[in-house]
Write an enzyme that holds these catalytic residues in place. Structure first.
Site, PDB file in Angstrom:
ATOM      1  N   HIS A  85      12.935 -20.797 -25.244  1.00 35.23           N
ATOM      2  CA  HIS A  85      13.206 -21.998 -26.045  1.00 35.23           C
ATOM      3  C   HIS A  85      13.745 -23.136 -25.189  1.00 35.23           C
ATOM      4  CE1 HIS A  85      12.640 -19.346 -29.369  1.00 35.23           C
ATOM      5  NE2 HIS A  85      13.721 -18.638 -29.105  1.00 35.23           N
ATOM      6  N   HIS A  92       9.739 -18.621 -32.875  1.00 34.06           N
ATOM      7  CA  HIS A  92       9.197 -17.471 -32.156  1.00 34.06           C
ATOM      8  C   HIS A  92       7.756 -17.222 -32.567  1.00 34.06           C
ATOM      9  CE1 HIS A  92      13.504 -16.948 -32.883  1.00 34.06           C
ATOM     10  NE2 HIS A  92      13.537 -16.615 -31.622  1.00 34.06           N
TER      11      HIS A  92
END
Lengths: 208, 333
Positions: B57, B219
């Site tokens: 991320h 995700h």
């Protein structure tokens, strides 16, 4: 009678089993989760098999506790704390023991599953590993009450766990990352219930 | 799969090495267990702000370690939460005697691992408070799910809570602030393409050439629905409606917004989207007082974007404007 050797054989078998199911577990997780379950299980159990073979603790409780700590450190995700808790609670039932019998085995699994239930707060029907674990430990207790030996107890556990795992296919998830999908999670087998059954099968193949 | 890496299993660690080499003036990296901590930690008498989560991320969270934002960050494997031993060690390295706040995105794995770490630290005498961030409106919040996911608001909350800690606010006050910020923030994302987890080797999901996933998670978890791609204007309007009607935000509210790229979207598109968002906010009577436009909370190489709005008063705006010096966010002095 289950001795330290059988417990260590179980750990080594878990390493092999998760390696050979790494892709399929990860694929199941990709469908309703985040595509890491097989990868995480392999990372944890490979480390466990390696570390425990280099320095095997002296009794069953100590082996299971060491396994728990390695899984908590290495697995990550939700399955790290859940499987870690399983082995930690299981280890407490056989502190200092170098061999255990059929009833001890049932108590060990019951304690481990109680730990998962407490940590993850999932119930049967939520489409999680609990859907395999709960029927499996009930079947173990029944098989033991019916006079079953270690082999029969573990075969009963596998069979009940498989039914529970298969039943997750039609369920909508209410816990874990798959719950974000709600109805769209139906039709997919739960990866956690799948890895739980693999753990039971490995136990059947090594402890009996 | 084509990725710029050596062995997939070494990606996280090798990236940390590069980060340490590039930003050694701001942060230190521990590898075993893995965490990133600000170079001047522990800062005596100040609350430590710690976050963490799966890798993939970036720049979140390691890029936000530094004065005025995070004290420490714990990177897990790709898309996998960090483990209790990492978090515990990072907490010890960070604690300057005033306790540590954990800012945790609401995912089952993150929550369980941070919970275990908090138990370890509290029993070792370090005060720890945890605030769970759950700002994603794409997910229904009910007792039948794990609750809403933590997404873009995390970046804004880390900045503002970091400023509060830097000013010397106590643990209870910082914790209260973090909870308030979470309640005042809402987000939603959309994906144009999947991402590929390096060790999995293939895309997490498949989208048709003209399909998008509305309400995507960071995700690659599916969201609300799959649709045919629409003009950017319509996408921003759809997502604005979902976000602004959820809190709800009212005419006259001041907001901070994050127009965030998911990793594979060029800035030319992000600025176009920001322009649309400004227009929509104006028609709703919302005042965008501060904004970030760029890649701040990503999902590997996914194409797509997310929008976050945080209702803010002058106190919050003041904290936002406080100096910050991290690898990826810096202003003031």
């Amino acid at each position: 009678m289950i001795r330290c050797e059988e417990i260590m054989a179980w750990v080594r078998e878990l390493d092999l089993v998760y390696q050979s199911n790494k892709a399929s577990l990860t694929e199941l997780d990709a469908a309703i989760g985040d595509a890491d379950h097989g990868i995480n299980m392999v990372r944890g159990f490979s480390a466990a098999a390696k570390e425990l073979s280099e320095q095997t603790p002296p009794d069953i409780g100590a082996i299971l506790k060491a396994l728990a700590m390695i899984l908590m450190k290495k697995v990550g995700g939700a399955s790290g704390p859940l499987y870690g808790t399983f082995f930690l609670k299981a280890s407490m039932t056989c502190n200092g023991r170098t061999s255990i019998g059929a009833e001890d085995l049932v108590v060990l699994f019951e304690a481990g599953v109680a730990g998962i239930r407490q940590r993850g707060k999932a119930k049967e029907g939520d489409k999680t590993m609990i859907d395999a674990w709960e029927p499996a430990v009930r079947a173990m207790r029944e098989a033991f009450s019916g006079g079953g030996d270690v082999s029969e107890i573990l075969r009963a556990a596998v069979s009940a766990g498989e039914s529970g795992r298969d039943a997750t296919i039609s369920l909508a998830a209410r816990k874990g990352r798959a719950s974000y999908l709600g109805e769209r999670s139906r039709g997919h087998q739960d990866p956690g219930a799948t890895s739980a059954v693999l753990m039971l099968k490995a136990a059947r193949d090594t402890l009996a | 799969m084509k990725k710029l890496m050596n062995d997939p299993g070494d990606l996280v660690v090798e990236s940390l090495r590069g980060m340490e080499a590039a930003h050694g003036d701001i942060l230190r990296v521990s590898y075993e267990p893995a965490y990133i901590v600000r170079a001047d930690a522990p800062v005596r008498g100040k609350v430590g702000v710690l976050s963490g989560g799966g890798s993939g991320h970036e720049p979140m969270h390691g890029g936000y370690v530094g004065p005025g934002m995070l004290g420490a960050a714990c990177p897990g494997a790709i898309f996998t939460s960090p483990t209790p031993d990492q978090i515990e060690e990072a907490t010890r390295a960070l604690d300057g005697g005033a306790g540590v706040i954990y800012l945790v995105k609401n995912y089952t794995g993150d929550v369980l691992n941070f919970e275990s770490a908090a138990e370890l630290c509290v029993s070792a005498g370090i005060p720890v408070e945890t605030v769970i961030i759950d700002d994603d409106v794409a997910v229904q919040d009910s007792s039948f799910t794990a609750g809403r996911r933590g997404v873009g608001a995390t970046v804004l909350i880390e900045k503002i809570v970091g400023a509060a800690a830097e000013r010397g606010m106590g643990l209870a006050e910082v914790t209260g602030l973090a909870r308030t910020l979470n309640e005042e923030a809402r987000s939603m994302g959309v994906a144009l393409s999947s991402c590929t987890v390096p060790e999995a080797g293939k895309p997490t999901f498949d989208l048709g050439a003209d399909e998008i996933e509305l309400g995507i998670g960071i995700h690659g978890e599916p969201g609300r629905e799959r649709r045919t791609i629409r003009p950017a204007r319509e996408l921003v309007e759809y997502m604005s409606e979902a976000i602004f009607s959820d809190l709800p935000f009212h005419r006259g509210d001041s907001i901070i917004v994050l127009l965030n790229g998911m990793g594979g979207t060029p800035l030319i598109e992000l600025y176009l989207l920001y322009g649309e968002l400004e227009r929509v906010a104006r028609t709703r009577g919302l005042h965008i007082r501060r904004r970030l436009v760029g890649n701040y909370i990503t999902s590997l190489e996914m194409q797509g974007f997310s929008m976050t709005a945080l209702r803010s008063d002058d106190r919050i705006l003041g904290l936002w404007d406080d100096p910050v010096h991290t690898a990826s966010i810096r202003w003031g002095s």
